[in-house]
Design a protein around this motif. Sequence first.
Motif, PDB file in Angstrom:
ATOM      1  N   VAL A 217      11.231  10.956  13.879  1.00  0.00           N
ATOM      2  CA  VAL A 217      11.537   9.792  13.048  1.00  0.00           C
ATOM      3  C   VAL A 217      10.607   9.721  11.838  1.00  0.00           C
ATOM      4  CG1 VAL A 217      10.096   8.080  14.282  1.00  0.00           C
ATOM      5  CG2 VAL A 217      12.172   7.353  13.082  1.00  0.00           C
ATOM      6  N   ILE A 218       9.341  10.102  11.998  1.00  0.00           N
ATOM      7  CA  ILE A 218       8.417  10.093  10.861  1.00  0.00           C
ATOM      8  C   ILE A 218       8.874  11.095   9.806  1.00  0.00           C
ATOM      9  CG2 ILE A 218       6.065  10.578  10.113  1.00  0.00           C
ATOM     10  CD1 ILE A 218       6.377   7.914  11.616  1.00  0.00           C
ATOM     11  N   LYS A 219       9.296  12.259  10.240  1.00  0.00           N
ATOM     12  CA  LYS A 219       9.825  13.263   9.308  1.00  0.00           C
ATOM     13  C   LYS A 219      11.091  12.750   8.633  1.00  0.00           C
ATOM     14  CE  LYS A 219      11.321  18.111   9.102  1.00  0.00           C
ATOM     15  NZ  LYS A 219      11.562  19.354   9.904  1.00  0.00           N
ATOM     16  N   ASN A 220      11.910  12.010   9.392  1.00  0.00           N
ATOM     17  CA  ASN A 220      13.186  11.503   8.910  1.00  0.00           C
ATOM     18  C   ASN A 220      13.018  10.483   7.774  1.00  0.00           C
ATOM     19  OD1 ASN A 220      15.666   9.251   9.857  1.00  0.00           O
ATOM     20  ND2 ASN A 220      16.200  11.341   9.276  1.00  0.00           N
ATOM     21  N   ILE A 221      11.919   9.727   7.793  1.00  0.00           N
ATOM     22  CA  ILE A 221      11.716   8.671   6.785  1.00  0.00           C
ATOM     23  C   ILE A 221      10.608   9.038   5.802  1.00  0.00           C
ATOM     24  CG2 ILE A 221      12.639   6.810   8.199  1.00  0.00           C
ATOM     25  CD1 ILE A 221       9.739   6.070   8.922  1.00  0.00           C
ATOM     26  N   ALA A 222      10.360  10.326   5.659  1.00  0.00           N
ATOM     27  CA  ALA A 222       9.296  10.791   4.760  1.00  0.00           C
ATOM     28  C   ALA A 222       9.537  10.393   3.302  1.00  0.00           C
ATOM     29  CB  ALA A 222       9.147  12.303   4.879  1.00  0.00           C
ATOM     30  N   PHE A 223      10.766  10.036   2.958  1.00  0.00           N
ATOM     31  CA  PHE A 223      11.071   9.649   1.575  1.00  0.00           C
ATOM     32  C   PHE A 223      10.526   8.265   1.222  1.00  0.00           C
ATOM     33  CE2 PHE A 223      14.601   8.203   4.200  1.00  0.00           C
ATOM     34  CZ  PHE A 223      14.836   6.918   3.740  1.00  0.00           C
ATOM     35  N   ALA A 224      10.110   7.471   2.220  1.00  0.00           N
ATOM     36  CA  ALA A 224       9.568   6.134   1.950  1.00  0.00           C
ATOM     37  C   ALA A 224       8.210   6.243   1.269  1.00  0.00           C
ATOM     38  CB  ALA A 224       9.455   5.342   3.249  1.00  0.00           C
ATOM     39  N   ASP A 225       7.847   5.216   0.527  1.00  0.00           N
ATOM     40  CA  ASP A 225       6.589   5.221  -0.213  1.00  0.00           C
ATOM     41  C   ASP A 225       5.393   4.877   0.665  1.00  0.00           C
ATOM     42  OD1 ASP A 225       7.524   5.600  -3.158  1.00  0.00           O
ATOM     43  OD2 ASP A 225       8.886   4.127  -2.287  1.00  0.00           O
ATOM     44  N   GLU A 226       5.653   4.208   1.783  1.00  0.00           N
ATOM     45  CA  GLU A 226       4.624   4.019   2.799  1.00  0.00           C
ATOM     46  C   GLU A 226       5.316   3.894   4.147  1.00  0.00           C
ATOM     47  OE1 GLU A 226       2.178   0.521   2.686  1.00  0.00           O
ATOM     48  OE2 GLU A 226       3.883  -0.867   2.582  1.00  0.00           O
ATOM     49  N   ILE A 227       4.618   4.328   5.194  1.00  0.00           N
ATOM     50  CA  ILE A 227       5.130   4.250   6.566  1.00  0.00           C
ATOM     51  C   ILE A 227       4.099   3.503   7.392  1.00  0.00           C
ATOM     52  CG2 ILE A 227       5.851   5.511   8.618  1.00  0.00           C
ATOM     53  CD1 ILE A 227       6.627   7.841   6.764  1.00  0.00           C
ATOM     54  N   ILE A 228       4.530   2.414   8.020  1.00  0.00           N
ATOM     55  CA  ILE A 228       3.650   1.600   8.859  1.00  0.00           C
ATOM     56  C   ILE A 228       4.245   1.527  10.259  1.00  0.00           C
ATOM     57  CG2 ILE A 228       2.622  -0.674   9.212  1.00  0.00           C
ATOM     58  CD1 ILE A 228       2.871  -1.100   6.169  1.00  0.00           C
ATOM     59  N   VAL A 229       3.432   1.841  11.258  1.00  0.00           N
ATOM     60  CA  VAL A 229       3.868   1.788  12.653  1.00  0.00           C
ATOM     61  C   VAL A 229       3.011   0.769  13.391  1.00  0.00           C
ATOM     62  CG1 VAL A 229       4.223   3.066  14.800  1.00  0.00           C
ATOM     63  CG2 VAL A 229       4.564   4.212  12.592  1.00  0.00           C
ATOM     64  N   ILE A 230       3.677  -0.158  14.071  1.00  0.00           N
ATOM     65  CA  ILE A 230       2.986  -1.120  14.940  1.00  0.00           C
ATOM     66  C   ILE A 230       3.228  -0.667  16.373  1.00  0.00           C
ATOM     67  CG2 ILE A 230       2.644  -3.546  15.506  1.00  0.00           C
ATOM     68  CD1 ILE A 230       2.239  -2.826  12.520  1.00  0.00           C
ATOM     69  N   ASP A 231       2.180  -0.180  17.014  1.00  0.00           N
ATOM     70  CA  ASP A 231       2.291   0.398  18.353  1.00  0.00           C
ATOM     71  C   ASP A 231       1.737  -0.571  19.401  1.00  0.00           C
ATOM     72  OD1 ASP A 231       2.754   2.804  20.142  1.00  0.00           O
ATOM     73  OD2 ASP A 231       0.629   2.407  20.512  1.00  0.00           O
ATOM     74  N   SER A 232       2.497  -0.766  20.472  1.00  0.00           N
ATOM     75  CA  SER A 232       2.122  -1.720  21.520  1.00  0.00           C
ATOM     76  C   SER A 232       1.312  -1.026  22.619  1.00  0.00           C
ATOM     77  CB  SER A 232       3.371  -2.381  22.105  1.00  0.00           C
ATOM     78  OG  SER A 232       4.139  -2.979  21.095  1.00  0.00           O
ATOM     79  N   PHE A 233       0.247  -0.339  22.218  1.00  0.00           N
ATOM     80  CA  PHE A 233      -0.658   0.342  23.154  1.00  0.00           C
ATOM     81  C   PHE A 233       0.095   1.322  24.048  1.00  0.00           C
ATOM     82  CE2 PHE A 233      -2.822  -3.547  21.900  1.00  0.00           C
ATOM     83  CZ  PHE A 233      -4.066  -3.052  21.538  1.00  0.00           C
ATOM     84  N   SER A 234       0.772   2.278  23.413  1.00  0.00           N
ATOM     85  CA  SER A 234       1.494   3.320  24.150  1.00  0.00           C
ATOM     86  C   SER A 234       0.542   4.098  25.056  1.00  0.00           C
ATOM     87  CB  SER A 234       2.164   4.291  23.167  1.00  0.00           C
ATOM     88  OG  SER A 234       3.230   3.672  22.494  1.00  0.00           O
ATOM     89  N   THR A 235       1.085   4.573  26.175  1.00  0.00           N
ATOM     90  CA  THR A 235       0.286   5.314  27.159  1.00  0.00           C
ATOM     91  C   THR A 235       0.737   6.754  27.321  1.00  0.00           C
ATOM     92  OG1 THR A 235       1.751   4.554  28.940  1.00  0.00           O
ATOM     93  CG2 THR A 235      -0.191   3.204  28.472  1.00  0.00           C
ATOM     94  N   ASP A 236       1.701   7.200  26.481  1.00  0.00           N
ATOM     95  CA  ASP A 236       2.299   8.532  26.673  1.00  0.00           C
ATOM     96  C   ASP A 236       1.903   9.542  25.587  1.00  0.00           C
ATOM     97  OD1 ASP A 236       3.658   7.494  24.521  1.00  0.00           O
ATOM     98  OD2 ASP A 236       5.644   8.141  25.196  1.00  0.00           O
ATOM     99  N   GLY A 237       0.945   9.177  24.738  1.00  0.00           N
ATOM    100  CA  GLY A 237       0.541  10.087  23.673  1.00  0.00           C
ATOM    101  C   GLY A 237       1.105   9.739  22.312  1.00  0.00           C
ATOM    102  N   THR A 238       1.952   8.696  22.238  1.00  0.00           N
ATOM    103  CA  THR A 238       2.532   8.282  20.951  1.00  0.00           C
ATOM    104  C   THR A 238       1.441   7.939  19.943  1.00  0.00           C
ATOM    105  OG1 THR A 238       4.531   7.419  22.023  1.00  0.00           O
ATOM    106  CG2 THR A 238       4.043   6.610  19.816  1.00  0.00           C
ATOM    107  N   PHE A 239       0.486   7.126  20.349  1.00  0.00           N
ATOM    108  CA  PHE A 239      -0.569   6.685  19.430  1.00  0.00           C
ATOM    109  C   PHE A 239      -1.414   7.863  18.948  1.00  0.00           C
ATOM    110  CE2 PHE A 239      -4.932   5.105  18.675  1.00  0.00           C
ATOM    111  CZ  PHE A 239      -4.670   4.314  17.576  1.00  0.00           C
TER     112      PHE A 239
END
Length: 251
Positions: free
Chosen positions: A23-45
């Motif tokens: 998904v990050i690669k998919n939206i690379a055209f945006a001028d900024e990318i902000i992710v709000i992570d809810s304390f993932s436990t699977d390696g996402t963060f």
Amino acid sequence: MNPSKKISALIITYNEVNHIDHVIKNIAFADEIIVIDSFSTDGTFEKLSALKQVTTIQREFKNFADQRNFAIAQAQHDWILFIDADERITPKLKTEILETVNTSENIAAFMVKRLYFFKQKRIRFSGFQTDTTYRLFRRNKVKYIEDKIVHELPEIDGTSALLKNNMLHYCFDSAAHYKAKMEHYAKLKALELHQKGKRPNAFHFYIRPFYKFIVNYFFRLGFLDGKEGFTICYLSAYGVYFRYQELKRLS
């Protein structure tokens, strides 16, 4: 691109390690990318932390509306592109988005139709054939309604329109994944109903789940999606049952 037409892409995540790179690669055209992570436990963060082009903030999850409004408040640009980790923007939709933010003058928010996939199989019916959601809007024109804590709805200051091109939604990795998702949504919906003073009865436990299955499987043609359609319609009905079991527990 004119500075006033820049795009902030926003994602809220919890345990999306299988989707986050894509998904990050998919939206690379945006001028900024902000992710709000809810304390993932699977390696996402950890994956997000390694991406220099992404601003990642860890924040406890209260509900979807609250988390989305917090994400909007972090954005720097006038246009917001909200995307879930399991959604993908097609090349045609990307072109349309870029054209829209540079030419739209009077419209505050845009909806997009989503095409659903179970693993890699397109789900054409089962209640999903008319699904649209707000994904592109002006930052100062939209706020999510706080007491609508699941299947959150934006409050729009102005007019809205539908984009022509579709978004892909890889919503179900497996039946177990969809069941877990239905239970998560059901708990939030039960909390919403509890806060409004609602109490469950026999109608909610038996008639409403049965009605949900009948509508999606027969009237909304879920049977044409094969065994995946049956699974989705059954688990959607199960989600209704689970919602009222959870409401009973809260009551």
